[in-house]
Design a protein around this motif. Sequence first.
Motif, PDB file in Angstrom:
ATOM      1  N   PRO A   1      15.466  29.205  40.179  1.00 34.84           N
ATOM      2  CA  PRO A   1      15.771  30.584  39.790  1.00 34.84           C
ATOM      3  C   PRO A   1      14.653  31.204  39.789  1.00 34.84           C
ATOM      4  N   THR A   2      13.964  31.689  40.825  1.00 32.62           N
ATOM      5  CA  THR A   2      12.746  32.537  40.734  1.00 32.62           C
ATOM      6  C   THR A   2      13.455  33.973  40.734  1.00 32.62           C
ATOM      7  N   ALA A   3      12.486  35.196  40.415  1.00 25.86           N
ATOM      8  CA  ALA A   3      12.989  36.346  40.285  1.00 25.86           C
ATOM      9  C   ALA A   3      13.935  36.789  41.544  1.00 25.86           C
ATOM     10  N   ALA A   4      13.475  36.832  42.676  1.00 25.27           N
ATOM     11  CA  ALA A   4      13.988  37.134  43.940  1.00 25.27           C
ATOM     12  C   ALA A   4      15.331  36.315  44.180  1.00 25.27           C
ATOM     13  N   ALA A   5      15.237  35.061  43.582  1.00 27.26           N
ATOM     14  CA  ALA A   5      16.606  34.192  43.947  1.00 27.26           C
ATOM     15  C   ALA A   5      17.529  34.645  42.609  1.00 27.26           C
ATOM     16  N   VAL A   6      17.201  35.023  41.520  1.00 26.05           N
ATOM     17  CA  VAL A   6      18.278  35.755  40.640  1.00 26.05           C
ATOM     18  C   VAL A   6      18.872  37.066  41.157  1.00 26.05           C
ATOM     19  N   VAL A   7      18.115  37.772  41.509  1.00 24.14           N
ATOM     20  CA  VAL A   7      18.432  39.057  42.012  1.00 24.14           C
ATOM     21  C   VAL A   7      19.351  38.950  43.046  1.00 24.14           C
ATOM     22  N   ALA A   8      18.978  38.063  44.166  1.00 22.38           N
ATOM     23  CA  ALA A   8      19.953  37.692  45.514  1.00 22.38           C
ATOM     24  C   ALA A   8      21.243  37.234  44.860  1.00 22.38           C
ATOM     25  N   THR A   9      21.208  36.216  43.747  1.00 25.39           N
ATOM     26  CA  THR A   9      22.379  35.572  43.108  1.00 25.39           C
ATOM     27  C   THR A   9      23.265  36.654  42.446  1.00 25.39           C
ATOM     28  N   VAL A  10      22.919  37.467  41.817  1.00 23.13           N
ATOM     29  CA  VAL A  10      23.606  38.566  41.088  1.00 23.13           C
ATOM     30  C   VAL A  10      24.239  39.508  42.440  1.00 23.13           C
ATOM     31  N   ALA A  11      23.332  39.878  43.354  1.00 22.61           N
ATOM     32  CA  ALA A  11      23.949  40.703  44.418  1.00 22.61           C
ATOM     33  C   ALA A  11      25.256  39.842  45.117  1.00 22.61           C
ATOM     34  N   ALA A  12      24.918  38.542  45.411  1.00 25.15           N
ATOM     35  CA  ALA A  12      25.868  37.756  46.027  1.00 25.15           C
ATOM     36  C   ALA A  12      27.224  37.770  45.043  1.00 25.15           C
ATOM     37  N   ALA A  13      26.986  37.462  43.622  1.00 25.54           N
ATOM     38  CA  ALA A  13      28.003  37.255  42.732  1.00 25.54           C
ATOM     39  C   ALA A  13      28.753  38.558  42.519  1.00 25.54           C
ATOM     40  N   SER A  14      27.881  39.821  42.476  1.00 27.28           N
ATOM     41  CA  SER A  14      28.713  40.878  42.109  1.00 27.28           C
ATOM     42  C   SER A  14      29.663  41.231  43.386  1.00 27.28           C
ATOM     43  N   PHE A  15      29.057  41.104  44.748  1.00 27.49           N
ATOM     44  CA  PHE A  15      29.793  41.441  45.795  1.00 27.49           C
ATOM     45  C   PHE A  15      31.213  40.372  46.010  1.00 27.49           C
ATOM     46  N   ILE A  16      31.058  38.961  45.684  1.00 30.03           N
ATOM     47  CA  ILE A  16      32.169  38.247  45.657  1.00 30.03           C
ATOM     48  C   ILE A  16      33.059  38.539  44.344  1.00 30.03           C
ATOM     49  N   GLY A  17      32.314  38.512  43.262  1.00 26.68           N
ATOM     50  CA  GLY A  17      33.352  38.939  42.277  1.00 26.68           C
ATOM     51  C   GLY A  17      34.185  40.115  42.278  1.00 26.68           C
ATOM     52  N   THR A  18      33.415  41.160  42.855  1.00 27.19           N
ATOM     53  CA  THR A  18      34.059  42.343  42.923  1.00 27.19           C
ATOM     54  C   THR A  18      35.164  42.517  43.837  1.00 27.19           C
ATOM     55  N   SER A  19      34.897  41.606  45.086  1.00 26.20           N
ATOM     56  CA  SER A  19      35.770  41.579  46.378  1.00 26.20           C
ATOM     57  C   SER A  19      36.874  40.980  45.724  1.00 26.20           C
ATOM     58  N   ILE A  20      36.929  39.771  45.161  1.00 27.82           N
ATOM     59  CA  ILE A  20      38.040  39.088  44.889  1.00 27.82           C
ATOM     60  C   ILE A  20      39.061  39.850  43.989  1.00 27.82           C
ATOM     61  N   PHE A  21      38.349  40.530  42.995  1.00 24.86           N
ATOM     62  CA  PHE A  21      39.126  41.540  42.014  1.00 24.86           C
ATOM     63  C   PHE A  21      39.748  42.648  42.947  1.00 24.86           C
ATOM     64  N   ALA A  22      39.000  43.144  43.940  1.00 26.43           N
ATOM     65  CA  ALA A  22      39.703  44.245  44.743  1.00 26.43           C
ATOM     66  C   ALA A  22      40.605  43.529  45.782  1.00 26.43           C
ATOM     67  N   LEU A  23      40.436  42.644  46.502  1.00 29.60           N
ATOM     68  CA  LEU A  23      41.316  42.207  47.188  1.00 29.60           C
ATOM     69  C   LEU A  23      42.601  41.374  46.462  1.00 29.60           C
ATOM     70  N   SER A  24      42.532  41.246  45.345  1.00 35.33           N
ATOM     71  CA  SER A  24      43.798  40.572  44.587  1.00 35.33           C
ATOM     72  C   SER A  24      44.505  41.800  44.232  1.00 35.33           C
ATOM     73  N   GLY A  25      43.845  43.001  43.867  1.00 38.28           N
ATOM     74  CA  GLY A  25      44.624  44.128  43.675  1.00 38.28           C
ATOM     75  C   GLY A  25      45.277  44.616  44.657  1.00 38.28           C
ATOM     76  N   LEU A  26      44.685  44.567  45.986  1.00 32.40           N
ATOM     77  CA  LEU A  26      45.214  45.013  47.222  1.00 32.40           C
ATOM     78  C   LEU A  26      46.351  44.248  47.429  1.00 32.40           C
ATOM     79  N   LEU A  27      46.274  42.775  47.350  1.00 32.87           N
ATOM     80  CA  LEU A  27      47.563  42.133  47.545  1.00 32.87           C
ATOM     81  C   LEU A  27      48.746  42.367  46.528  1.00 32.87           C
ATOM     82  N   LEU A  28      48.347  42.656  45.232  1.00 37.76           N
ATOM     83  CA  LEU A  28      49.355  42.743  44.362  1.00 37.76           C
ATOM     84  C   LEU A  28      49.896  44.545  44.423  1.00 37.76           C
ATOM     85  N   GLY A  29      49.291  45.232  45.164  1.00 38.19           N
ATOM     86  CA  GLY A  29      49.707  46.681  45.112  1.00 38.19           C
ATOM     87  C   GLY A  29      48.997  47.413  43.974  1.00 38.19           C
ATOM     88  N   ASP A  30      47.810  46.824  43.370  1.00 36.24           N
ATOM     89  CA  ASP A  30      47.250  47.647  42.396  1.00 36.24           C
ATOM     90  C   ASP A  30      46.186  48.599  42.788  1.00 36.24           C
TER      91      ASP A  30
END
Length: 173
Positions: free
Chosen positions: A101-130
């Motif tokens: 976990p270097t500084a660059a790796a942490v920032v990249a991990t946060v970017a990937a996690a934010s993208f994936i987490g927000t996408s899962i939330f958004a796509l589940s909302g799309l599937l549920l009509g929310d």
Amino acid sequence: MNHPSSRMRPVIAVVAVALALVLQVSVFPHVAWHGIVPNLCLLVVVGAALTINAPAAMVLGFVAGVALDLAPPADHVAGRWALALTVVAFLAARIRQDVKPTAAAVVATVAAASFIGTSIFALSGLLLGDSASVPDLLQVIAVAVLWDVLLTPIVLPPLMTLFGRLDPQLAAA
């Protein structure tokens, strides 16, 4: 033999999530961009997943997600953030196994996690009509990732230090 601080890990982790949740729903809406705020709970989960064992991080992800799902002004089907943050914890813990976990790796991990987490939330909302339209969701995801990456240098170092002290065997690895 258990390290004495390992008994405090659940309490401190829940306090970190509670503090993040309070800030996320009470302070950050005042600086929101088109209603989109940084996901401090996601940052706590990623910080935990990068410094403590994976099962504990996944439980924390689920707890943080349920808290986000139930905290006012939640207007979505409960369980969506719980799913998203549990997956985020799993993936960040897997990244931790493969990358120091270097500084660059942490920032990249946060970017990937934010993208994936927000996408899962958004796509589940799309599937549920929310949710709104796909272009609107893409804008929300992009802004959420930007917010989370911008806050990473402020939030993650103290969190990772705290969680590292709670699980010294993993922090030294």
